[in-house]
Design a protein around this motif. Sequence first.
Motif, PDB file in Angstrom:
ATOM      1  N   LYS A 191       0.987  -1.382  -0.114  1.00 40.30           N
ATOM      2  CA  LYS A 191      -0.219  -0.032  -0.387  1.00 40.30           C
ATOM      3  C   LYS A 191       1.048   1.451  -0.094  1.00 40.30           C
ATOM      4  O   LYS A 191       0.331   2.186  -0.658  1.00 40.30           O
ATOM      5  N   HIS A 192       1.887   1.132   1.097  1.00 42.27           N
ATOM      6  CA  HIS A 192       2.624   2.585   0.535  1.00 42.27           C
ATOM      7  C   HIS A 192       3.268   2.484  -0.500  1.00 42.27           C
ATOM      8  O   HIS A 192       3.869   3.613  -1.232  1.00 42.27           O
ATOM      9  N   LEU A 193       4.229   1.515  -0.936  1.00 40.25           N
ATOM     10  CA  LEU A 193       4.787   1.469  -2.549  1.00 40.25           C
ATOM     11  C   LEU A 193       3.921   1.564  -3.307  1.00 40.25           C
ATOM     12  O   LEU A 193       4.068   2.715  -4.181  1.00 40.25           O
ATOM     13  N   ALA A 194       2.405   1.498  -3.420  1.00 43.28           N
ATOM     14  CA  ALA A 194       1.615   1.923  -4.449  1.00 43.28           C
ATOM     15  C   ALA A 194       1.238   3.675  -4.258  1.00 43.28           C
ATOM     16  O   ALA A 194       1.114   4.144  -5.831  1.00 43.28           O
ATOM     17  N   GLY A 195       1.838   4.628  -3.281  1.00 42.50           N
ATOM     18  CA  GLY A 195       2.091   5.915  -4.077  1.00 42.50           C
ATOM     19  C   GLY A 195       2.461   6.952  -3.803  1.00 42.50           C
ATOM     20  O   GLY A 195       3.349   8.005  -3.650  1.00 42.50           O
ATOM     21  N   GLU A 196       3.885   5.681  -4.069  1.00 41.78           N
ATOM     22  CA  GLU A 196       4.839   6.232  -4.636  1.00 41.78           C
ATOM     23  C   GLU A 196       4.973   6.393  -5.970  1.00 41.78           C
ATOM     24  O   GLU A 196       4.526   6.438  -6.802  1.00 41.78           O
ATOM     25  N   ALA A 197       6.286   7.348  -6.345  1.00 40.85           N
ATOM     26  CA  ALA A 197       6.058   8.302  -7.296  1.00 40.85           C
ATOM     27  C   ALA A 197       6.910   6.744  -8.528  1.00 40.85           C
ATOM     28  O   ALA A 197       7.574   6.707  -7.841  1.00 40.85           O
ATOM     29  N   GLY A 198       6.295   6.747  -9.151  1.00 40.88           N
ATOM     30  CA  GLY A 198       7.156   5.986 -10.422  1.00 40.88           C
ATOM     31  C   GLY A 198       6.690   4.741 -10.404  1.00 40.88           C
ATOM     32  O   GLY A 198       7.223   3.786 -11.026  1.00 40.88           O
ATOM     33  N   ILE A 199       5.538   4.235  -9.405  1.00 39.01           N
ATOM     34  CA  ILE A 199       5.691   2.644  -9.006  1.00 39.01           C
ATOM     35  C   ILE A 199       3.369   3.224  -9.038  1.00 39.01           C
ATOM     36  O   ILE A 199       3.297   3.967  -8.857  1.00 39.01           O
ATOM     37  N   THR A 200       3.859   1.934 -10.180  1.00 41.19           N
ATOM     38  CA  THR A 200       2.044   1.576 -10.423  1.00 41.19           C
ATOM     39  C   THR A 200       2.265  -0.094  -9.670  1.00 41.19           C
ATOM     40  O   THR A 200       2.647  -0.814 -10.206  1.00 41.19           O
ATOM     41  N   ILE A 201       0.684   0.086  -9.402  1.00 40.88           N
ATOM     42  CA  ILE A 201       0.197  -1.236  -8.649  1.00 40.88           C
ATOM     43  C   ILE A 201      -1.202  -1.550  -9.158  1.00 40.88           C
ATOM     44  O   ILE A 201      -1.697  -0.904  -8.561  1.00 40.88           O
ATOM     45  N   LYS A 202      -1.482  -2.749  -9.935  1.00 44.58           N
ATOM     46  CA  LYS A 202      -2.544  -3.157  -9.932  1.00 44.58           C
ATOM     47  C   LYS A 202      -3.253  -4.581  -9.995  1.00 44.58           C
ATOM     48  O   LYS A 202      -2.072  -5.247  -9.767  1.00 44.58           O
ATOM     49  N   VAL A 203      -3.948  -4.679  -9.288  1.00 44.52           N
ATOM     50  CA  VAL A 203      -4.180  -6.007  -8.832  1.00 44.52           C
ATOM     51  C   VAL A 203      -5.536  -6.750  -9.792  1.00 44.52           C
ATOM     52  O   VAL A 203      -6.588  -5.785  -9.948  1.00 44.52           O
ATOM     53  N   VAL A 204      -4.664  -7.763  -9.753  1.00 44.28           N
ATOM     54  CA  VAL A 204      -6.263  -8.540 -10.341  1.00 44.28           C
ATOM     55  C   VAL A 204      -7.797  -9.314  -9.723  1.00 44.28           C
ATOM     56  O   VAL A 204      -6.917 -10.040  -8.588  1.00 44.28           O
ATOM     57  N   PRO A 205      -8.510  -8.699  -9.635  1.00 44.45           N
ATOM     58  CA  PRO A 205      -9.646  -9.333  -8.817  1.00 44.45           C
ATOM     59  C   PRO A 205      -9.740 -10.600  -8.989  1.00 44.45           C
ATOM     60  O   PRO A 205      -9.057 -11.862  -9.625  1.00 44.45           O
ATOM     61  N   GLN A 206     -10.693 -11.397  -7.602  1.00 46.61           N
ATOM     62  CA  GLN A 206     -10.270 -12.726  -7.384  1.00 46.61           C
ATOM     63  C   GLN A 206     -11.216 -13.304  -8.031  1.00 46.61           C
ATOM     64  O   GLN A 206     -11.173 -14.606  -9.021  1.00 46.61           O
ATOM     65  N   ALA A 207     -11.954 -11.918  -8.641  1.00 47.41           N
ATOM     66  CA  ALA A 207     -13.846 -12.840  -9.656  1.00 47.41           C
ATOM     67  C   ALA A 207     -13.015 -13.356 -11.034  1.00 47.41           C
ATOM     68  O   ALA A 207     -13.964 -14.201 -12.250  1.00 47.41           O
ATOM     69  N   VAL A 208     -11.736 -12.855 -11.536  1.00 47.66           N
ATOM     70  CA  VAL A 208     -10.765 -13.058 -13.057  1.00 47.66           C
ATOM     71  C   VAL A 208     -10.165 -14.296 -12.756  1.00 47.66           C
ATOM     72  O   VAL A 208      -8.703 -14.479 -11.895  1.00 47.66           O
ATOM     73  N   GLY A 209     -10.856 -15.559 -12.943  1.00 48.01           N
ATOM     74  CA  GLY A 209     -10.587 -16.736 -12.552  1.00 48.01           C
ATOM     75  C   GLY A 209      -8.717 -16.845 -12.931  1.00 48.01           C
ATOM     76  O   GLY A 209      -8.416 -17.957 -13.018  1.00 48.01           O
ATOM     77  N   ALA A 210      -9.172 -17.344 -14.786  1.00 49.38           N
ATOM     78  CA  ALA A 210      -8.019 -17.574 -15.449  1.00 49.38           C
ATOM     79  C   ALA A 210      -7.249 -16.136 -15.969  1.00 49.38           C
ATOM     80  O   ALA A 210      -7.878 -15.995 -17.367  1.00 49.38           O
ATOM     81  N   PRO A 211      -6.651 -15.564 -15.370  1.00 50.54           N
ATOM     82  CA  PRO A 211      -6.113 -14.399 -16.259  1.00 50.54           C
ATOM     83  C   PRO A 211      -5.219 -14.781 -17.272  1.00 50.54           C
ATOM     84  O   PRO A 211      -4.180 -15.331 -16.933  1.00 50.54           O
ATOM     85  N   PRO A 212      -4.765 -13.739 -18.004  1.00 52.49           N
ATOM     86  CA  PRO A 212      -3.479 -13.808 -18.568  1.00 52.49           C
ATOM     87  C   PRO A 212      -2.259 -14.085 -18.515  1.00 52.49           C
ATOM     88  O   PRO A 212      -2.327 -13.455 -16.904  1.00 52.49           O
ATOM     89  N   GLY A 213      -1.404 -15.016 -18.683  1.00 53.64           N
ATOM     90  CA  GLY A 213      -0.206 -15.332 -17.555  1.00 53.64           C
ATOM     91  C   GLY A 213      -0.074 -16.618 -16.474  1.00 53.64           C
ATOM     92  O   GLY A 213       1.076 -16.370 -16.074  1.00 53.64           O
ATOM     93  N   MET A 214      -0.888 -16.246 -17.084  1.00 54.24           N
ATOM     94  CA  MET A 214      -1.269 -17.679 -16.172  1.00 54.24           C
ATOM     95  C   MET A 214       0.360 -18.685 -16.066  1.00 54.24           C
ATOM     96  O   MET A 214       0.542 -20.071 -15.208  1.00 54.24           O
ATOM     97  N   ALA A 215       0.735 -18.837 -17.203  1.00 52.92           N
ATOM     98  CA  ALA A 215       1.935 -20.004 -17.475  1.00 52.92           C
ATOM     99  C   ALA A 215       3.069 -19.339 -16.101  1.00 52.92           C
ATOM    100  O   ALA A 215       3.864 -20.297 -16.044  1.00 52.92           O
TER     101      ALA A 215
END
Length: 281
Positions: A191-215
Motif C-alpha cells: 500500500k505504501h509503495l502504491a503511493g510512491e511516484a514512479g510505481i504503479t500497482i494493479k491487482v487482478v481481482p479474485q473474480a478473474v479466475g484465469a487471467p493472462p500470464g497463468m504460465a
Amino acid sequence: MPKRYSTVRGREFGAGMRTAIAHSGMTARQIAAVMDWQEAKVSDMLTGRGGVTLMEVAMFLSVCRIPGAMRDHLLGLFPLLDVQGLWQLHGEHSPIWSRTAHAHVDVAKTLVSWDSHAIPLLLRTPEHMRAILAASPLVPANELDDRLRAFEELLQLRGSVHNCAFYLRESALRSQVGSLEEHLSQLHRIKHLAGEAGITIKVVPQAVGAPPGMAGPFTLLKFKEAAYAPMVWTETENSSLFNEDPSSVKGIETVVRGLDAVSLNPKESTRLITLLLAEEE
C-alpha cells in the motif's frame, strides 16, 4: 569492429572480464599497456561490444591470472556473444547472488513484473522473502542470511528504476506467508509503495479466475542504454532465463496488455488492499 549493440551474453562476459581485472590487482589501463592495446579496445570488450579475438581474450585472461574454472567459463561464452538470450542452469539450487539479474535491474529504465500466484519478487518485504526461502527444500539453511542480503540489495537497485509496474492477484494478497504480523507488514508495504511516484500497482481481482500470464511470473525490463535490447527475465527453482528475442518480448508485452485489461486500476487496487488490512487487523 565493435558492435553498436550488446547482448545479455556479451554483458555477462564483460562483467566476468571486469572481475578478472579486479582479481589481477591491476587497472584496466595497466593491463592494456601490458597487452599493447588502446584503452578503447578494453572498454569495448568490457561492455560486450566485441572488437577482440578469442586468442586476445585468452592472452588477456592469462595476464589476469584467474582460476581455471572462471577462465573456461569466459572463453566458453566468448564465441556466443552475438546469440540473443541467456539460459542459466544452476544445478540443484540457484546461486546466492545473481550477477546477471542485479546488473540488469541496476541499469533498467522501466520494469513490469507479474506473478501468477505470489507477491512479485520486487514487492516483497525481507520478512516475507525469508519465509519463502525457509520453506524451500532447495535453499540450504546456512545460506538464508546471505540470500536475504542479496535480495535486499536487489530491492535497493529497484529503487533506481524510473518507472515500475506490478501486477498481482488478489489471492496472493490474501495468502498469509509467515506470521500474521509479517503478512500485515507485507500488505502495508505494498500500500505504501502504491503511493510512491514512479510505481504503479494493479491487482487482478479474485473474480478473474484465469487471467493472462497463468504460465508463470516474469519481469520485463527496458533499459537506459540504447544498445541494450528489452529483455524478459524469468526464474524457476534452479534456473534463470534472460530472453532478448524481439518476438518473445512482443509476446510478453501482449500479456501485459491483457493483464491491464482485467486488473483493477491503481486507486481501486489500493482500496482493495485497505479493505484486506481492515479484515485482518
